[in-house]
Each structure stands twice: as structure tokens, then as C-alpha cells.
Scaffold this motif. Sequence first.
Motif, mmCIF file in Angstrom:
data_model
loop_
_atom_site.group_PDB
_atom_site.id
_atom_site.type_symbol
_atom_site.label_atom_id
_atom_site.label_comp_id
_atom_site.label_asym_id
_atom_site.label_seq_id
_atom_site.Cartn_x
_atom_site.Cartn_y
_atom_site.Cartn_z
ATOM 1 N N ILE A 44 -23.894 -24.224 34.130
ATOM 2 C CA ILE A 44 -24.567 -23.005 33.655
ATOM 3 C C ILE A 44 -24.888 -23.147 32.163
ATOM 4 C CG2 ILE A 44 -24.391 -20.502 33.377
ATOM 5 C CD1 ILE A 44 -22.256 -20.590 35.630
ATOM 6 N N VAL A 45 -26.187 -23.152 31.830
ATOM 7 C CA VAL A 45 -26.604 -23.343 30.438
ATOM 8 C C VAL A 45 -27.563 -22.252 29.952
ATOM 9 C CG1 VAL A 45 -26.276 -25.848 30.467
ATOM 10 C CG2 VAL A 45 -28.480 -24.882 31.163
ATOM 11 N N ASN A 46 -27.816 -21.222 30.765
ATOM 12 C CA ASN A 46 -28.726 -20.171 30.312
ATOM 13 C C ASN A 46 -28.380 -18.832 30.969
ATOM 14 O OD1 ASN A 46 -30.351 -19.883 32.892
ATOM 15 N ND2 ASN A 46 -30.716 -22.052 32.437
ATOM 16 N N TYR A 47 -28.870 -17.762 30.363
ATOM 17 C CA TYR A 47 -28.526 -16.420 30.834
ATOM 18 C C TYR A 47 -29.168 -16.088 32.176
ATOM 19 C CZ TYR A 47 -33.096 -14.733 29.166
ATOM 20 O OH TYR A 47 -34.442 -14.538 28.970
ATOM 21 N N ALA A 48 -30.308 -16.708 32.492
ATOM 22 C CA ALA A 48 -30.968 -16.417 33.777
ATOM 23 C C ALA A 48 -30.090 -16.835 34.947
ATOM 24 C CB ALA A 48 -32.324 -17.128 33.830
ATOM 25 N N MET A 49 -29.501 -18.015 34.834
ATOM 26 C CA MET A 49 -28.610 -18.468 35.900
ATOM 27 C C MET A 49 -27.349 -17.608 35.945
ATOM 28 S SD MET A 49 -27.104 -22.269 36.655
ATOM 29 C CE MET A 49 -26.077 -22.607 38.079
ATOM 30 N N ALA A 73 -23.378 -17.338 22.344
ATOM 31 C CA ALA A 73 -23.606 -15.983 21.827
ATOM 32 C C ALA A 73 -24.904 -15.399 22.386
ATOM 33 C CB ALA A 73 -23.646 -16.008 20.305
ATOM 34 N N GLN A 74 -25.939 -16.228 22.515
ATOM 35 C CA GLN A 74 -27.212 -15.758 23.082
ATOM 36 C C GLN A 74 -27.062 -15.390 24.552
ATOM 37 O OE1 GLN A 74 -30.585 -18.340 22.198
ATOM 38 N NE2 GLN A 74 -29.656 -18.926 20.247
ATOM 39 N N ILE A 75 -26.303 -16.192 25.300
ATOM 40 C CA ILE A 75 -26.046 -15.864 26.708
ATOM 41 C C ILE A 75 -25.265 -14.557 26.803
ATOM 42 C CG2 ILE A 75 -24.773 -16.604 28.773
ATOM 43 C CD1 ILE A 75 -25.505 -19.506 28.030
ATOM 44 N N ARG A 76 -24.226 -14.425 25.968
ATOM 45 C CA ARG A 76 -23.408 -13.206 25.982
ATOM 46 C C ARG A 76 -24.255 -11.958 25.776
ATOM 47 N NH1 ARG A 76 -18.965 -11.734 28.133
ATOM 48 N NH2 ARG A 76 -20.641 -10.547 29.069
ATOM 49 N N ALA A 77 -25.269 -12.047 24.900
ATOM 50 C CA ALA A 77 -26.096 -10.888 24.568
ATOM 51 C C ALA A 77 -27.033 -10.481 25.698
ATOM 52 C CB ALA A 77 -26.906 -11.189 23.304
ATOM 53 N N LYS A 78 -27.248 -11.380 26.677
ATOM 54 C CA LYS A 78 -28.251 -11.127 27.707
ATOM 55 C C LYS A 78 -27.684 -11.104 29.115
ATOM 56 C CE LYS A 78 -32.097 -12.887 24.960
ATOM 57 N NZ LYS A 78 -33.274 -13.777 24.910
ATOM 58 N N ILE A 79 -26.356 -10.918 29.222
ATOM 59 C CA ILE A 79 -25.728 -10.794 30.534
ATOM 60 C C ILE A 79 -24.915 -9.506 30.564
ATOM 61 C CG2 ILE A 79 -25.632 -13.305 30.852
ATOM 62 C CD1 ILE A 79 -22.638 -13.195 30.206
ATOM 63 N N PRO A 80 -24.561 -9.003 31.735
ATOM 64 C CA PRO A 80 -23.772 -7.767 31.809
ATOM 65 C C PRO A 80 -22.440 -7.889 31.075
ATOM 66 C CG PRO A 80 -24.686 -8.323 33.951
ATOM 67 C CD PRO A 80 -24.936 -9.506 33.071
ATOM 68 N N ALA A 81 -22.005 -6.788 30.499
ATOM 69 C CA ALA A 81 -20.763 -6.785 29.722
ATOM 70 C C ALA A 81 -19.559 -7.147 30.573
ATOM 71 C CB ALA A 81 -20.566 -5.420 29.076
ATOM 72 N N ASP A 82 -19.600 -6.838 31.881
ATOM 73 C CA ASP A 82 -18.444 -7.113 32.737
ATOM 74 C C ASP A 82 -18.504 -8.492 33.395
ATOM 75 O OD1 ASP A 82 -20.575 -6.344 34.341
ATOM 76 O OD2 ASP A 82 -19.302 -5.384 35.846
ATOM 77 N N LEU A 83 -19.488 -9.313 33.037
ATOM 78 C CA LEU A 83 -19.500 -10.707 33.486
ATOM 79 C C LEU A 83 -18.766 -11.533 32.429
ATOM 80 C CD1 LEU A 83 -20.316 -13.013 35.342
ATOM 81 C CD2 LEU A 83 -22.542 -13.089 34.196
ATOM 82 N N GLU A 84 -17.610 -12.060 32.797
ATOM 83 C CA GLU A 84 -16.760 -12.748 31.831
ATOM 84 C C GLU A 84 -17.246 -14.176 31.585
ATOM 85 O OE1 GLU A 84 -12.955 -12.514 33.659
ATOM 86 O OE2 GLU A 84 -12.699 -10.365 33.261
ATOM 87 N N ILE A 85 -17.067 -14.638 30.347
ATOM 88 C CA ILE A 85 -17.413 -16.004 29.964
ATOM 89 C C ILE A 85 -16.132 -16.784 29.684
ATOM 90 C CG2 ILE A 85 -18.394 -17.429 28.117
ATOM 91 C CD1 ILE A 85 -20.615 -15.411 27.823
ATOM 92 N N GLU A 86 -16.027 -17.946 30.306
ATOM 93 C CA GLU A 86 -14.920 -18.855 30.037
ATOM 94 C C GLU A 86 -15.505 -20.178 29.543
ATOM 95 O OE1 GLU A 86 -11.510 -21.093 32.719
ATOM 96 O OE2 GLU A 86 -11.807 -18.937 32.987
ATOM 97 N N THR A 87 -14.863 -20.788 28.557
ATOM 98 C CA THR A 87 -15.325 -22.086 28.060
ATOM 99 C C THR A 87 -14.142 -23.025 27.860
ATOM 100 O OG1 THR A 87 -15.235 -21.375 25.746
ATOM 101 C CG2 THR A 87 -17.334 -21.167 26.867
ATOM 102 N N PHE A 88 -14.425 -24.292 28.006
ATOM 103 C CA PHE A 88 -13.448 -25.363 27.837
ATOM 104 C C PHE A 88 -13.193 -25.556 26.343
ATOM 105 C CE2 PHE A 88 -12.495 -29.933 27.460
ATOM 106 C CZ PHE A 88 -11.503 -30.088 28.408
ATOM 107 N N VAL A 89 -11.922 -25.482 25.916
ATOM 108 C CA VAL A 89 -11.619 -25.554 24.485
ATOM 109 C C VAL A 89 -10.650 -26.679 24.103
ATOM 110 C CG1 VAL A 89 -12.025 -23.091 24.157
ATOM 111 C CG2 VAL A 89 -9.690 -23.893 24.625
ATOM 112 N N HIS A 90 -10.011 -27.306 25.098
ATOM 113 C CA HIS A 90 -9.035 -28.334 24.741
ATOM 114 C C HIS A 90 -8.828 -29.324 25.889
ATOM 115 C CE1 HIS A 90 -5.790 -29.683 21.993
ATOM 116 N NE2 HIS A 90 -5.361 -30.249 23.092
#
Length: 332
Positions: A44-49, A73-90
Motif C-alpha cells: 500500500i503506497v497511496n490513499y486510493a488503495m 502524512a499525505q495518506i493520513r490526511a486523505k483516509i478516514p480517521a478510524d482507518l489505522e496506519i501501522e508502519t515498520f519501525v525496527h
Amino acid sequence: LPAFLEAAQAAGVDAIIVADLGVMNLVKQYAPKVEIHISTQAGIVNYAMANALYDMGAKRIVLARELSLDDIAQIRAKIPADLEIETFVHGAMCMSFSGRCLLSAYLNNRDANRGDCSQPCRWEYALVEKKRPNEYMDITEDKHGSYIFNSRDMCMIEHIPEMIDAGIDSFKIEGRMKTALYVADVARTYRQAIDDYFDSPELYAANLDHYRDEISKCTYRQFTTGFFYGPTTHESQIYDNNTYVKKYTYLGLAGSSDEQGFVEMEQRNKFAVGDQVEIMKPSGENVLVTVEKMKDEDGRFIENCPHPKQKIHVLFSQKPDELDLIRVREEQ
């Protein structure tokens, strides 16, 4: 799969991570009470998907590792607030897009996408011309040769504020095929860093050296921030070796104790009476103690425990609590 999904829901599983849309439909049919999280392997690399997957029932998306903080941040701004984002950090970075590597399955019949990667990206390679099969041409960076696919490990412990500001809801830490010591130490350190930041940004900043020191006690390769601050460069790779940095060794997990204070353990690496070891507590505290006595499974006193997964009873100078981890610092 339907029976497995029904069993997972009955067992109380919180979420199922899905990369395949057909599987996603089966989850909705056979485990409708379980949240659906979309795997990083969905790319997943864009808000449309992201929005399309939300409309299909996704509660959380694990974004591709190739995105920057600005992208997120751009994806976060264009998706529903209750759709959670998780990212790999370590953890270990994959040379292939979002972990879609076929090398391990092809070379060793071990499927990377099922968590069994043999990490052939860490091996040393040479060039071979198709019509000259026995003529190997070195790829030379220096006297060691070159490990051209060998990435540094991801570490974002110094960038908690930026990741939170980008709108990330959950941090993903590599734990697959790692020791209990690695998983416990990394997860504990990130948990402390996140809590410290929400308590006081100044406290978080003041504790950065502590976080870095704790993280470095795990087995790791040199660190990188991956794609978070833009495309990767040659500095994201390790060209001259494929070895880990290792400062501590995992000895085992503290079990129950008897009236004399002997703690039941299953040995994971050899240690001996007289050794100084460290009790690692969930609270973040590390306690240096001495191994005073040791008994085998039959109650006979022994001086060390040389056998893998040997059942032992250990008397420490300070008794650990049940489920504390025991580790020892490597000789420098």
C-alpha cells in the motif's frame, strides 16, 4: 482456511493480517468479529488503495516500507480517521519491495513470505556470464569483496515524535525468527520511549542515550532510517560483511521458584556458577546478579549447564520474578 478462521475467532484472536483479497473475503465470512489488518506485503503506497481497502472492511493498513514520513502524512490526511496506519519501525530490511522476495524459496525451499526466510540477501555473490558457467568474477568493494544486497537494519527509536506527527497509529517491530531476548528488549524499549514522549517530550529527549544503549544490546546489523527521509543511498547498505553486532546472549526465562529461592529455567545458552548475569525486567529495570548455585533436573549440584534446553534450577544473588529474562554481556 475456513475452519482455521473459525477457530481463530473462537480463540479470541484480535486481528488477522491479510495480503490476499480472496482471503479477506473469507475472513469476513468465517470470522466476522475479527478485525482485518492489511499486510505490508499488499504494497500500500497511496490513499486510493487505502480507501478501497477500508471500503472492503479493513480496520488497519500496514503501509509499504518504501514510503517516507511525508508520504505517510499525505495518506493520513486523505483516509478516514478510524482507518489505522501501522508502519515498520525496527528490524531487518528486505532488499525486495515490501518483503516480496523469492530468493529464499528458490535457493533453499524456505518461503520468505511465510516467515521462513534464510536471508540469502546476506550472502556474498559474484558475477557469472551465462556461456562461461565456471568463471566467477568478483564484485569488489574492498578486500572483503561485496555483499551487494545486504541492508542495514531499521531503527527509528530516535524519531518517535516525527512518526507520531505523521499520523502513525501503531509501530511494527520485527519479531519473526528472533530470540525472546530480542523481542522483549526492543519492544520494551520502544514502549518506554513512546510512553516517555507522551508524558513529556523533554523526558523522551533526555532518555535518548538510554534507548540507544538498550537497543544496541540486541543482536543487530548497523542501523538505518530506511525510506522515512527519502530514497535510500549506499549508506543504507553494508558492503564489506554480513555479520551481526552482538553484545548480549540470551540465557533463558525465569520460571517458578522453590522455598530455597532456586529458580526453574530452561537453558538457552551455557552459563556457570560464579557468572555475573543480568535480570531484565518488563519495567525497564536491569539488575546485575551473580549465579550462586545450580542444580540439574534431578536435584544434583552442577557447575554449569552445557546442554541445549537443559532443565536447571538456579540460585541467584537476587531472585528474579517469574517471566523475567536472564541475559549475559558478551566479553568485549
